[in-house]
Scaffold this motif. Sequence first.
Motif, PDB file in Angstrom:
ATOM      1  N   SER A 270       7.880  13.948   5.849  1.00  0.00           N
ATOM      2  CA  SER A 270       7.336  14.100   4.498  1.00  0.00           C
ATOM      3  C   SER A 270       5.927  14.657   4.512  1.00  0.00           C
ATOM      4  N   LYS A 286       4.728  10.657  -2.015  1.00  0.00           N
ATOM      5  CA  LYS A 286       5.432  11.057  -0.794  1.00  0.00           C
ATOM      6  C   LYS A 286       6.498  12.084  -1.152  1.00  0.00           C
ATOM      7  N   SER A 350       1.343   3.125  -4.882  1.00  0.00           N
ATOM      8  CA  SER A 350      -0.113   2.920  -4.912  1.00  0.00           C
ATOM      9  C   SER A 350      -0.707   3.401  -3.594  1.00  0.00           C
ATOM     10  N   ILE A 352      -3.040   3.032  -0.490  1.00  0.00           N
ATOM     11  CA  ILE A 352      -3.735   1.999   0.278  1.00  0.00           C
ATOM     12  C   ILE A 352      -5.035   2.615   0.778  1.00  0.00           C
ATOM     13  N   ARG A 361      -4.731   4.547   9.873  1.00  0.00           N
ATOM     14  CA  ARG A 361      -3.643   3.863  10.574  1.00  0.00           C
ATOM     15  C   ARG A 361      -4.268   3.075  11.720  1.00  0.00           C
ATOM     16  N   ASP A 416       5.886   3.294   5.211  1.00  0.00           N
ATOM     17  CA  ASP A 416       6.990   4.081   5.769  1.00  0.00           C
ATOM     18  C   ASP A 416       8.224   3.223   6.042  1.00  0.00           C
TER      19      ASP A 416
HETATM   20  N1  LIG Z   1       0.622   4.450   0.233  1.00  0.00           N
HETATM   21  C1  LIG Z   1      -0.158   5.085   1.128  1.00  0.00           C
HETATM   22  N2  LIG Z   1      -1.488   4.913   1.077  1.00  0.00           N
HETATM   23  C2  LIG Z   1      -2.295   5.554   1.950  1.00  0.00           C
HETATM   24  N3  LIG Z   1      -1.859   6.391   2.901  1.00  0.00           N
HETATM   25  C3  LIG Z   1      -0.538   6.607   2.998  1.00  0.00           C
HETATM   26  C4  LIG Z   1       0.385   5.956   2.120  1.00  0.00           C
HETATM   27  N4  LIG Z   1       1.633   6.345   2.456  1.00  0.00           N
HETATM   28  C5  LIG Z   1       1.501   7.194   3.492  1.00  0.00           C
HETATM   29  N5  LIG Z   1       0.204   7.360   3.821  1.00  0.00           N
HETATM   30  C6  LIG Z   1      -0.341   8.227   4.875  1.00  0.00           C
HETATM   31  O1  LIG Z   1       0.560   9.291   5.078  1.00  0.00           O
HETATM   32  C7  LIG Z   1       1.023   9.298   6.419  1.00  0.00           C
HETATM   33  C8  LIG Z   1       2.489   9.693   6.451  1.00  0.00           C
HETATM   34  O2  LIG Z   1       3.228   8.766   5.708  1.00  0.00           O
HETATM   35  P1  LIG Z   1       4.622   8.186   6.212  1.00  0.00           P
HETATM   36  O3  LIG Z   1       4.450   7.565   7.563  1.00  0.00           O
HETATM   37  O4  LIG Z   1       5.186   7.329   5.148  1.00  0.00           O
HETATM   38  O5  LIG Z   1       5.422   9.563   6.317  1.00  0.00           O
HETATM   39  P2  LIG Z   1       6.447  10.032   7.422  1.00  0.00           P
HETATM   40  O6  LIG Z   1       6.879  11.391   7.051  1.00  0.00           O
HETATM   41  O7  LIG Z   1       7.481   8.999   7.590  1.00  0.00           O
HETATM   42  O8  LIG Z   1       5.507  10.099   8.686  1.00  0.00           O
HETATM   43  P3  LIG Z   1       5.904   9.839  10.179  1.00  0.00           P
HETATM   44  O9  LIG Z   1       7.384   9.902  10.268  1.00  0.00           O
HETATM   45  O10 LIG Z   1       5.205  10.937  10.898  1.00  0.00           O
HETATM   46  O11 LIG Z   1       5.343   8.476  10.489  1.00  0.00           O
HETATM   47  C9  LIG Z   1       0.770   7.907   6.939  1.00  0.00           C
HETATM   48  O12 LIG Z   1       0.556   7.878   8.329  1.00  0.00           O
HETATM   49  C10 LIG Z   1      -0.464   7.477   6.188  1.00  0.00           C
HETATM   50  O13 LIG Z   1      -1.612   7.933   6.860  1.00  0.00           O
END
Ligand SMILES: Nc1ncnc2c1ncn2[C@@H]1O[C@H](COP(=O)(O)OP(=O)(O)OP(=O)(O)O)[C@@H](O)[C@H]1O
Length: 520
Positions: A270, A286, A350, A352, A361, A416
Motif C-alpha cells: 500500500s 491507506k 486515525s 498515530i 516504527r 497493518d
Molecule cells: N495509522 C497510521 N498512523 C501513522 N502511520 C501509519 C499508520 N498506518 C500506517 N502508517 C505508516 O505507513 C507505513 C506502511 O503502513 P502499513 O504497514 O500498514 O502498509 P503495508 O503496505 O502493509 O506495509 P508493509 O507491508 O511494507 O509493512 C507504516 O510502516 C507506518 O509507518
Amino acid sequence: MGECSRPNAWKKNAWGTNDNEVEEPVVRFVDIMSEDLAQSIDEEEKKQEETFLKDFENVMNSESIDEILLNTSGMTDEEMAIALQRHFDREADLARAVASSSNTGEQTTKNARNMKNVVVTPDRYCPKTAQETDEDSDEDDDELRQIATDMLYAKLDEESASSSRLRTTGSVTKHNPTIAARRNADKTLNDAVNVSTGDLVSDAISSRVYNSLRSFAKTEVKRQMRMKDKEEKATMETSVDANTRLSLFKWINQGVFDTIEGVIATGKESAVLHAAQSSSTHFAVKVYKTTLSEFKNRSEYVKDDFRFKNPRGVLRIWAEREFMNLMRMTKWGLPCPTPVKLKRHLLVMSLIGEDGVAAPRLKNVDWGFFTDVERRNIYEQVESIMCRLYKECQLVHADLSEFNLLLSEGKVYVIDVSQAMDLSHPRNLHFLTRDIENVLSFFSKIETPSLPTPVALFNLITQLEMSEEDDLHVQVEQFSEENRGVHLRRDKARPADFEWEKYELDKKANRGISPARDFN
Ligand SMILES: Nc1ncnc2c1ncn2[C@@H]1O[C@H](COP(=O)(O)OP(=O)(O)OP(=O)(O)O)[C@@H](O)[C@H]1O
C-alpha cells in the motif's frame, strides 16, 4: 539527549550575530569625536589584550588538556573518542580565539576567559545532518584529491626524471610491468574505470586486477540501470490512480478531511497518505495496491481462513478485512488506529503520532537513548498487545515485527492488520510462533533485559503447555495437526469470529451490500 539540547555558545542566530554577545553601548557623536574618549579606548584595548594574553596562557597551562590525553587508560572507546574530541575542540577554540583576538578584543577576551568552562559545546557531539556532512566532506575530498594528485605527479616526476608523469625513458616501454601497473593505477584514479577506489597515490595495479575492476565496473553500471528502471516502475505502481484521486476528492467534498498533506510511507502492499481536517485532526489513508502481483504472498494467510472461502474475492475485500480487524481491536480497546472510512481499496483511519507527524516504527526508534527499564516497558506493552489480540480479539497478527509497531509518546500501537487471522485458522499457531520469534529477536537485538524464551511467551499467550525441551515449531505443527478436527468442529458450531458472522448476516439481510457501507 539532554546534552545535545543545551545552547551552543558559538551558535549564531539568524542575523549572523552571537546571541550571547553584549550589545555595544550607544555613544553620542560628540563623545566619539572627543580626544579623551579615543585615548581611553586605546587604553581599554591594551588592557583587554593583556587580560586576554594572561587568560590564554592560563588556559594553555591548565591541567585539562594534558590530563585528557594522559588519562585515556581504562576508558572505553566511546569515552576516549569523546575525550579526544574535547581536546580537538579545545584546540580549535583556542585557535579561533587567537585568530579573532585582534578584531574583537572584548568578545575574545571573554571567550578565552570562559574557555575552561565552555570549550566542550554539547552540540558538537550531535551527529551532523547528512547535508552538512556531505558538504564538508566534499570540500575536504576535493582538497585531498588535489594533494594526492600533486603527490602522484611529484613522485613520478622524481622517478622518471621527466616532466610527464607517465612518459617513459630510454628502453622502458609500456610493457614494463612497473610502468604498466602505474598506468593502470592512473587510469583507475582518473575515472577510466568507473569504481570508487579512493586516491591511488603512487600505487600500482597489475593488469589482471585492472581488467577485473573494469569488468566489475561494467556489470555494476548495468545493475544500477536495472535498479533505476525497477524503482521507476515501483513509483508508477504506488502513485495514486485517477479512481483513487476521485474517491479522495469526494471525501474532501464531504468534509471527512480537507487536505491531503502528503505521503507517509509506501509499503509492499500500500501507500499511506496523511490527510488532515482543519489542521487539527489527522488521518492516515491507506491506499491498497490493486494488482494481483502485490497480493501473491497473501494466499497463505487467507486460503484456510473460513472468512475467505473464495480467495479470488480476497483482492476486492482486503481493505475491508483490515477495517474489520481494526474495528474488532478498537472495540476491545487495543492500542491501534481507529478505523474511520472504507471505500473499495481505500481505508481511512486515525493517524498515530503527534501534531500530524506520523509516529516512528520501533525499527526506526533510536534505542541508544532508552534505559533498560524503558526498553523493558516497551517490550511489556508489545507482549500485552500479543496476549490481548489472542485472548480478547481472538486474532493472531501474523506479520508482527518492529515494522508494524509504532511508538508515540511512550505508547506502543499496532498497525497493518489486514493479514491478521482469526483463531479458527488452522495455521494460526504457526503464524503466532513466527510473530513471537520476530518480536523476541528484535527486543534481544536492542538488549532488552529479562526476555522470556519463545516457548514461555507462546504458553503465556495461548495458555497451552509447550515444553522448553523440544523445538517449538515441531510441537506447534504436531498440536495443530492433532487438533485440526476439533478446531473445525468448534468453529462450525460456535465461530470465534463473531464479528464476521454478524457481518455475513448483515450482508445477507441487505441483499449482499456490505455493512461497511455506513463508513463509505
Ligand atoms: N495509522 C497510521 N498512523 C501513522 N502511520 C501509519 C499508520 N498506518 C500506517 N502508517 C505508516 O505507513 C507505513 C506502511 O503502513 P502499513 O504497514 O500498514 O502498509 P503495508 O503496505 O502493509 O506495509 P508493509 O507491508 O511494507 O509493512 C507504516 O510502516 C507506518 O509507518
